[in-house]
Structures are given as structure tokens and as C-alpha cells.
Motif scaffolding. Structure first.
Motif, short mmCIF file in Angstrom:
data_model
loop_
_atom_site.label_atom_id
_atom_site.label_comp_id
_atom_site.label_asym_id
_atom_site.label_seq_id
_atom_site.Cartn_x
_atom_site.Cartn_y
_atom_site.Cartn_z
N GLY A 61 -3.49 -0.92 8.42
CA GLY A 61 -2.39 -0.32 9.19
C GLY A 61 -1.19 -1.23 9.36
O GLY A 61 -0.30 -0.94 10.16
N HIS A 62 -1.13 -2.34 8.60
CA HIS A 62 0.04 -3.23 8.69
C HIS A 62 1.13 -2.79 7.72
O HIS A 62 0.83 -2.36 6.61
CB HIS A 62 -0.35 -4.68 8.35
CG HIS A 62 -1.33 -5.26 9.31
ND1 HIS A 62 -2.37 -6.09 8.93
CD2 HIS A 62 -1.46 -5.13 10.66
CE1 HIS A 62 -3.07 -6.43 9.98
NE2 HIS A 62 -2.54 -5.87 11.04
N GLY A 63 2.37 -2.96 8.12
CA GLY A 63 3.49 -2.67 7.22
C GLY A 63 3.80 -3.88 6.36
O GLY A 63 3.85 -5.00 6.86
N VAL A 64 3.97 -3.67 5.04
CA VAL A 64 4.38 -4.74 4.13
C VAL A 64 5.70 -4.30 3.49
O VAL A 64 5.82 -3.18 2.98
CB VAL A 64 3.32 -4.95 3.01
CG1 VAL A 64 3.79 -6.01 2.00
CG2 VAL A 64 1.97 -5.35 3.60
N HIS A 65 6.71 -5.15 3.55
CA HIS A 65 8.00 -4.86 2.94
C HIS A 65 8.72 -6.18 2.75
O HIS A 65 8.31 -7.19 3.34
CB HIS A 65 8.82 -3.90 3.82
CG HIS A 65 9.07 -4.42 5.21
ND1 HIS A 65 10.21 -5.11 5.54
CD2 HIS A 65 8.30 -4.38 6.34
CE1 HIS A 65 10.15 -5.44 6.83
NE2 HIS A 65 9.00 -5.03 7.33
N ASP A 66 9.78 -6.28 1.87
CA ASP A 66 10.36 -5.20 1.13
C ASP A 66 9.69 -5.10 -0.24
O ASP A 66 8.57 -5.62 -0.41
CB ASP A 66 11.89 -5.34 1.02
CG ASP A 66 12.30 -6.64 0.36
OD1 ASP A 66 11.45 -7.41 -0.09
OD2 ASP A 66 13.53 -6.89 0.25
N SER A 67 10.38 -4.52 -1.25
CA SER A 67 9.71 -4.25 -2.52
C SER A 67 9.17 -5.53 -3.17
O SER A 67 8.10 -5.51 -3.78
CB SER A 67 10.67 -3.53 -3.48
OG SER A 67 11.80 -4.33 -3.76
N ARG A 68 9.91 -6.62 -3.02
CA ARG A 68 9.47 -7.87 -3.66
C ARG A 68 8.12 -8.32 -3.09
O ARG A 68 7.23 -8.75 -3.81
CB ARG A 68 10.52 -8.95 -3.42
CG ARG A 68 10.66 -9.90 -4.57
CD ARG A 68 11.83 -10.83 -4.38
NE ARG A 68 13.12 -10.15 -4.44
CZ ARG A 68 14.29 -10.78 -4.44
NH1 ARG A 68 14.35 -12.08 -4.38
NH2 ARG A 68 15.41 -10.10 -4.50
N VAL A 69 7.99 -8.20 -1.79
CA VAL A 69 6.74 -8.60 -1.12
C VAL A 69 5.62 -7.62 -1.46
O VAL A 69 4.47 -8.02 -1.68
CB VAL A 69 6.97 -8.71 0.41
CG1 VAL A 69 5.71 -9.19 1.10
CG2 VAL A 69 8.14 -9.64 0.71
N ILE A 70 5.97 -6.34 -1.53
CA ILE A 70 4.96 -5.33 -1.89
C ILE A 70 4.40 -5.63 -3.28
O ILE A 70 3.18 -5.60 -3.51
CB ILE A 70 5.54 -3.90 -1.85
CG1 ILE A 70 5.95 -3.55 -0.42
CG2 ILE A 70 4.56 -2.88 -2.41
CD1 ILE A 70 6.70 -2.21 -0.29
#
Ligand SMILES: N[C@@H](CCC(=O)N[C@@H](CS)C(=O)NCC(=O)O)C(=O)O
Length: 202
Positions: A61-70
Motif C-alpha cells: 500500500g505504499h506509493g512509489v513515484h515518479d516514473s524513474r523510481v518506478i
């Protein structure tokens, strides 16, 4: 895990194609999410204060962003290190290619917002011209100096192909292939990959 976004966004497409190339397509649920630059989407805001797409929601349930980190997260989860090798020279060459392609995608999206989203009486032609030039300068650099790095399927190549796809979609009038035979041939080969076909722009 879930990826929120719309495939029309080059950044979202970069992440979906990466998930496919990393062998994670069956582990990623795509949640189609639309955004407008002048409005906040509450589903995104829950996971990221920036509230842009893409955002990845982990199984915890954690948010990962932005696209580079994803993209890096997807490489980490899958262990597909060919997409982003550990070896220093290769790694930073690929990361720089990725940054260039994403910088060009940023310019292309900003140009699109200037042309289509901003009210006509508030448009700024000099900014549009600058974004267009940034984009064309990057394409020239990709043509002149990156052919060898683009030969391998890495995060850099994925970002480059998705950025070019977005230019075809929103800025076809630029005729970017003219005078750039190397980049054109890279794009022609790359779009034939199953990962790109799995996430078409239209
Ligand atoms: N640096 C971000 C850029 C993402 C981005 O610009 N997304 C656009 C769609 S292409 C967006 O969400 N725009 C809505 C907004 O600006 O609020 C990334 O790499 O993920």
C-alpha cells in the motif's frame, strides 16, 4: 502491485513497458487514471502529494513515484538487471540516456499543455519555441551520440522509444525522422517488441 495512469502519458507507458520487459506483466494491475494539469485527482493524491501519473502502489500500500523510481523498483523486484546493469560505466550511460529521453518527454508534454490546455489568450509562444528546440536538440544528440547504447534493451532504450511514440502521437508535425536515420531505425525495431505492442498509444 498497481500502476495508476493513462497510456497516453509517455511516463506511464515507460513504466508499463518496463514491467513487461521485466517479466512482471502478470503481477501489475493497470488502473486507468486520467489527469488534468489544473486539477487534483484524489486517488493519486492519496499515494503522492505530487499527484501526477504514473504512481505505483506496492502490495504493502505504499506509493512509489515518479516514473524513474518506478522503473528502478520494477528492476529491483524482478531482478532483471540487464535493464539497468550494476556495472558503473554502463549504468550511468543508461541512466543519462533515460534522463535525456525523460527530459525530452517533459518538454513534449509541456509543449502539448501550452498548445492545448492553456487558455488561448494566456499562451506564451517563446516558451513553446524553447520547449520545441529542447526536444529537437535532444533528438539530434540521440542521433549523433547514442546509437551504441540504444542497441541494448535497457531503461534508456525503453524511455527513448516511448518518448518518440509520444512525439508521433502529439507532435507529428515535427517530422522528427527527417535527417535522423539512426534514431528512425532504432524506433522501427523497438516498436516491434511485444512489450510496446502490449501498450499501444491508441
Ligand atoms: N517527472 C514525472 C512526470 C510525470 C508527468 O508529467 N505526468 C503528467 C502526464 S504525462 C501528469 O501527470 N500531468 C498532470 C499534472 O501536471 O498535474 C515522472 O517522470 O513521472
Amino acid at each position: 502491485m498497481k500502476i495508476y495512469g493513462d497510456v497516453v502519458s509517455p511516463f506511464v507507458r515507460m513504466c508499463l513497458v518496463t514491467a513487461h520487459e521485466a517479466g512482471l506483466k502478470d503481477r501489475v494491475v493497470f488502473v486507468k487514471t486520467s489527469v488534468k494539469p489544473q486539477e487534483v485527482n484524489p486517488d493519486l493524491r492519496r499515494l503522492s502529494p505530487i499527484a501526477k501519473v504514473p504512481v505505483l502502489e506496492t502490495d504493502h500500500g505504499h506509493g512509489v513515484h515518479d516514473s524513474r523510481v518506478i522503473m528502478e523498483y520494477l528492476v529491483h523486484v524482478s531482478g532483471e538487471t540487464n535493464l539497468l546493469p550494476h556495472d558503473g560505466v554502463k549504468r550511468f550511460r543508461i541512466l543519462t540516456l533515460q534522463a535525456m529521453a525523460q527530459g525530452a518527454a517533459d518538454a513534449a508534454v509541456s509543449l502539448r499543455y501550452e498548445q492545448a490546455a492553456r487558455p488561448e489568450d494566456r499562451r506564451w509562444p517563446e516558451l513553446q519555441e524553447r520547449q520545441k528546440q529542447r526536444l529537437l536538440d535532444t533528438l539530434d544528440d540521440l542521433e549523433g551520440s547514442w546509437a551504441e547504447t540504444l542497441r541494448e534493451t535497457t531503461l534508456g532504450a525503453i524511455c527513448t522509444a516511448c518518448m518518440l511514440g509520444y512525439i508521433d502521437f502529439r507532435h507529428a508535425y515535427l517530422n522528427w525522422r527527417t535527417g535522423r536515420p539512426g534514431l528512425s531505425s532504432f524506433e522501427k525495431d523497438f516498436v516491434a517488441r511485444a512489450s510496446m505492442k502490449a501498450w499501444p498509444l491508441t
